[in-house]
Design a protein around this motif. Structure first.
Motif, mmCIF file in Angstrom:
data_model
loop_
_atom_site.group_PDB
_atom_site.id
_atom_site.type_symbol
_atom_site.label_atom_id
_atom_site.label_comp_id
_atom_site.label_asym_id
_atom_site.label_seq_id
_atom_site.Cartn_x
_atom_site.Cartn_y
_atom_site.Cartn_z
ATOM 1 N N UNK A 49 0.836 -1.121 0.044
ATOM 2 C CA UNK A 49 0.042 -0.062 0.006
ATOM 3 C C UNK A 49 0.820 1.230 0.026
ATOM 4 N N UNK A 50 2.104 1.283 0.846
ATOM 5 C CA UNK A 50 2.915 2.401 0.920
ATOM 6 C C UNK A 50 3.440 2.673 -0.502
ATOM 7 N N UNK A 51 3.865 1.524 -1.271
ATOM 8 C CA UNK A 51 4.377 1.454 -2.449
ATOM 9 C C UNK A 51 3.651 2.237 -3.610
ATOM 10 N N UNK A 52 1.980 1.752 -3.602
ATOM 11 C CA UNK A 52 1.135 2.256 -4.416
ATOM 12 C C UNK A 52 1.027 3.742 -4.087
ATOM 13 N N UNK A 53 0.746 4.003 -2.748
ATOM 14 C CA UNK A 53 0.596 5.590 -2.591
ATOM 15 C C UNK A 53 2.004 6.446 -2.957
ATOM 16 N N UNK A 54 3.148 5.979 -2.703
ATOM 17 C CA UNK A 54 4.173 6.567 -3.470
ATOM 18 C C UNK A 54 4.316 7.003 -4.833
ATOM 19 N N UNK A 55 4.068 5.731 -5.287
ATOM 20 C CA UNK A 55 4.117 5.693 -6.876
ATOM 21 C C UNK A 55 2.967 6.559 -7.662
ATOM 22 N N UNK A 56 1.535 6.617 -7.017
ATOM 23 C CA UNK A 56 0.657 7.343 -7.627
ATOM 24 C C UNK A 56 0.693 8.780 -7.029
ATOM 25 N N UNK A 57 1.443 8.875 -5.723
ATOM 26 C CA UNK A 57 1.519 10.169 -5.384
ATOM 27 C C UNK A 57 0.137 10.651 -4.644
ATOM 28 N N UNK A 58 -0.275 9.647 -3.801
ATOM 29 C CA UNK A 58 -1.764 9.857 -3.116
ATOM 30 C C UNK A 58 -1.483 9.375 -1.584
ATOM 31 N N UNK A 59 -2.353 9.525 -0.673
ATOM 32 C CA UNK A 59 -2.328 8.864 0.644
ATOM 33 C C UNK A 59 -3.064 7.671 0.502
ATOM 34 N N UNK A 60 -2.483 6.763 1.664
ATOM 35 C CA UNK A 60 -3.104 5.481 1.882
ATOM 36 C C UNK A 60 -4.722 5.523 1.888
ATOM 37 N N UNK A 61 -5.030 6.656 2.826
ATOM 38 C CA UNK A 61 -6.283 6.752 3.166
ATOM 39 C C UNK A 61 -7.196 6.910 1.809
ATOM 40 N N UNK A 62 -6.672 7.629 0.924
ATOM 41 C CA UNK A 62 -7.349 7.834 -0.485
ATOM 42 C C UNK A 62 -7.425 6.571 -1.211
ATOM 43 N N UNK A 63 -6.295 5.831 -1.165
ATOM 44 C CA UNK A 63 -6.239 4.256 -1.622
ATOM 45 C C UNK A 63 -7.415 3.389 -1.263
ATOM 46 N N UNK A 64 -7.497 3.565 0.086
ATOM 47 C CA UNK A 64 -8.469 2.766 0.839
ATOM 48 C C UNK A 64 -9.989 3.169 0.675
ATOM 49 N N UNK A 65 -10.276 4.323 0.289
ATOM 50 C CA UNK A 65 -11.270 5.020 0.046
ATOM 51 C C UNK A 65 -12.063 5.687 1.404
ATOM 52 N N UNK A 66 -10.981 6.103 2.363
ATOM 53 C CA UNK A 66 -11.479 6.681 3.660
ATOM 54 C C UNK A 66 -11.482 8.146 3.312
ATOM 55 N N UNK A 67 -10.778 8.692 2.222
ATOM 56 C CA UNK A 67 -10.881 9.881 1.975
ATOM 57 C C UNK A 67 -10.739 10.209 0.482
ATOM 58 N N UNK A 68 -11.204 11.424 0.212
ATOM 59 C CA UNK A 68 -11.366 11.704 -1.423
ATOM 60 C C UNK A 68 -10.312 12.540 -1.449
ATOM 61 N N UNK A 69 -9.432 12.952 -0.421
ATOM 62 C CA UNK A 69 -8.313 14.119 -0.524
ATOM 63 C C UNK A 69 -7.294 13.125 -1.010
ATOM 64 N N UNK A 70 -6.625 13.410 -2.318
ATOM 65 C CA UNK A 70 -5.538 12.610 -2.800
ATOM 66 C C UNK A 70 -4.109 13.111 -2.084
ATOM 67 N N UNK A 71 -3.883 14.303 -1.629
ATOM 68 C CA UNK A 71 -2.681 14.531 -1.347
ATOM 69 C C UNK A 71 -2.066 13.531 -0.027
ATOM 70 N N UNK A 72 -0.850 13.297 -0.292
ATOM 71 C CA UNK A 72 -0.252 12.389 0.561
ATOM 72 C C UNK A 72 0.075 12.932 2.012
#
Length: 72
Positions: A49-72
């Motif tokens: 999950x950390x790797x995905x967040x870093x690659x796509x430059x988004x937060x883990x919360x965004x990836x998991x659907x807990x937030x609509x804010x992309x900023x890491x």
């Protein structure tokens, strides 16, 4: 809010302009494993999950659907 990891990954992959297998190769993940995350048949470990967040430059919360804010 409420999107799943797979839905978020599909969107982010589409935004890169690459194919799923290309993103998997860039991330060093076997294509079937990566596809499993995208189609919700597999759950990635936290390090992935950390790797995905870093690659796509988004937060883990965004990836998991807990937030609509992309900023890491």
């Amino acid at each position: 809010m409420g999107s799943t990891l797979g839905e978020r990954l599909k969107l982010l992959i589409k935004e890169t302009g690459l194919e799923q297998q290309e993103v998997a190769a860039i991330l060093g993940i076997k294509t079937p494993t990566f596809n499993g995350y995208v189609i919700k048949k597999r759950e990635p470990p936290f390090e992935r999950l950390k790797q995905f967040a870093d690659y796509f430059n988004v937060s883990i919360d965004y990836l998991l659907g807990y937030s609509d804010v992309r900023d890491p």
